[in-house]
Write an enzyme that holds these catalytic residues in place. Structure first.
Site, mmCIF file in Angstrom:
data_model
loop_
_atom_site.group_PDB
_atom_site.id
_atom_site.type_symbol
_atom_site.label_atom_id
_atom_site.label_comp_id
_atom_site.label_asym_id
_atom_site.label_seq_id
_atom_site.Cartn_x
_atom_site.Cartn_y
_atom_site.Cartn_z
ATOM 1 N N ARG A 51 0.804 -1.216 0.000
ATOM 2 C CA ARG A 51 0.000 0.000 0.000
ATOM 3 C C ARG A 51 0.840 1.271 0.000
ATOM 4 N NH1 ARG A 51 -3.828 -2.172 1.313
ATOM 5 N NH2 ARG A 51 -2.342 -3.434 2.388
ATOM 6 N N THR A 52 1.689 1.426 0.976
ATOM 7 C CA THR A 52 2.393 2.695 1.125
ATOM 8 C C THR A 52 3.299 2.945 -0.082
ATOM 9 O OG1 THR A 52 2.286 2.449 3.508
ATOM 10 C CG2 THR A 52 3.850 4.045 2.685
ATOM 11 N N LYS A 80 24.681 -5.983 1.057
ATOM 12 C CA LYS A 80 26.152 -6.061 0.985
ATOM 13 C C LYS A 80 26.796 -5.352 2.167
ATOM 14 C CE LYS A 80 26.084 -5.751 -4.062
ATOM 15 N NZ LYS A 80 26.412 -4.854 -5.176
ATOM 16 N N ARG A 101 11.180 3.463 4.034
ATOM 17 C CA ARG A 101 10.635 2.629 5.113
ATOM 18 C C ARG A 101 11.750 1.733 5.621
ATOM 19 N NH1 ARG A 101 5.106 -0.717 5.330
ATOM 20 N NH2 ARG A 101 4.412 1.423 5.565
ATOM 21 N N HIS A 129 4.599 6.642 11.595
ATOM 22 C CA HIS A 129 4.185 6.428 10.199
ATOM 23 C C HIS A 129 3.429 7.687 9.750
ATOM 24 C CE1 HIS A 129 3.001 4.701 6.537
ATOM 25 N NE2 HIS A 129 2.526 3.547 6.931
#
Ligand code: NCD
Length: 304
Positions: A51-52, A80, A101, A129
């Site tokens: 969604r985001t 890495k 995120r 959020h």
């Protein structure tokens, strides 16, 4: 240059301007269709999201811009061993704005400190959020016409749910807001939040049963039990179906009570509620695109 780490980074006045812009985008999408031509949004997602991330990508495409990025840590150089600070320095050479995120609380803030482009916190661990909160506030303002004078119930995983933490912080700035926290004792809202409410003299109560308080709510914010933040599967299994909002519980609620949910939903709202006029969670998704469009324009200083 401005970043968005926390909903409180914007004043109430600035949020109003942002929501006015989002409502104008909703009414006149064609006016905004090319405003970001030549601009690039990087989506750096170290934690799964549909969604985001797709909401951000849709927002940028709707503005005529383009998108690049990665959708999990395994496909980025983090696998890495690259640090977030280095990654953002690199991304700053490729893109004009970045949505990040990360499973670690504070990681987008570290990135913002090293970045040459605006960074948007798209969710950091169980912490904040902010763009979900902007979505929630825009939905409430658009459907109810105001952001003050509400009794809001927040139900489910109030301990790990970052959307809950951000929303409480943001709503605490408006007049006459009363909070009802509905959770099992194990998933109570963190103390730092109730301390903040006490300090500000904002009314809140903590209850276990949704049936006991649903009748007095103007807004009900349902949340998923955050499986990925549990330390053991046993506790998750025990708590995951603690709340299920169904028709019989909706019958106890007021006729204008809005039901919100950041989604994804698991079992906490029965699908039979989806056709109820008070169910606003799918409308919320659409508002999420408008508010992210408004946010990108504002941070790129392209808002007119
Ligand atoms: C929320 C999140 O990621 O915190 N989802 C979202 O962004 N819409 C809520 C959740 O995952 O339960």
């Amino acid at each position: 240059m401005r970043h968005l780490m926390n909903p409180l980074d914007f004043t109430v006045e600035e949020l109003n301007q942002l929501f006015d812009l989002a409502n104008d985008i909703e009414k006149n999408p064609e006016k905004y269709a090319h405003i970001c031509a030549g601009k690039k949004l990087a989506t750096c997602f170290y934690e799964p999201s549909t969604r985001t991330r797709l909401s951000f990508e849709t927002a940028m495409y709707n503005l005529g811009g383009t998108v690049l990025g990665f959708s999990d840590a395994a496909s980025s150089s983090a696998s890495k061993g690259e640090s977030v600070s280095d990654t953002i320095r690199i991304i700053s050479c490729y893109a004009d704005i970045c949505a990040m995120r990360h499973p670690k609380e504070g990681a987008p803030m570290v990135a913002a400190g090293k970045s040459r482009i605006p960074v948007i916190n798209a969710g950091d661990g169980g912490h904040q959020h902010p763009t979900q909160t902007l979505t929630d506030l825009l939905t409430i303002r658009s459907l109810k016409g105001r952001l003050s004078d509400f009794t809001i119930g927040l139900c489910g995983d109030l301990k790990f749910g970052r959307t809950v933490h951000s929303l409480i912080n943001a709503l605490a700035r408006y007049e006459n807001i009363r909070f009802v926290f509905i959770s099992p004792p194990e998933l109570k809202v963190p103390d730092y939040i109730t301390e903040m409410l006490k300090e500000k003299g904002i009314a809140y109560e903590e209850v276990i049963r949704l049936e006991d308080c649903i009748a007095k709510l103007d807004l009900l914010y349902m949340t998923r039990v955050q499986r990925e933040r549990f330390f053991n599967e046993e506790d998750y299994v025990r708590l995951k179906d603690f709340y299920i909002l169904d028709k019989s519980k909706m019958n106890l609620a007021g006729k204008d009570m809005l039901v919100l949910h950041p989604l994804p939903r698991v079992n906490e709202i029965s699908v039979e509620v989806d056709t109820d006029e008070r169910a606003a969670y799918f409308k919320q998704v659409q508002y999420g695109v408008y508010v992210r469009m408004a946010l990108i324009l504002t941070l790129l200083e392209l808002a007119c």
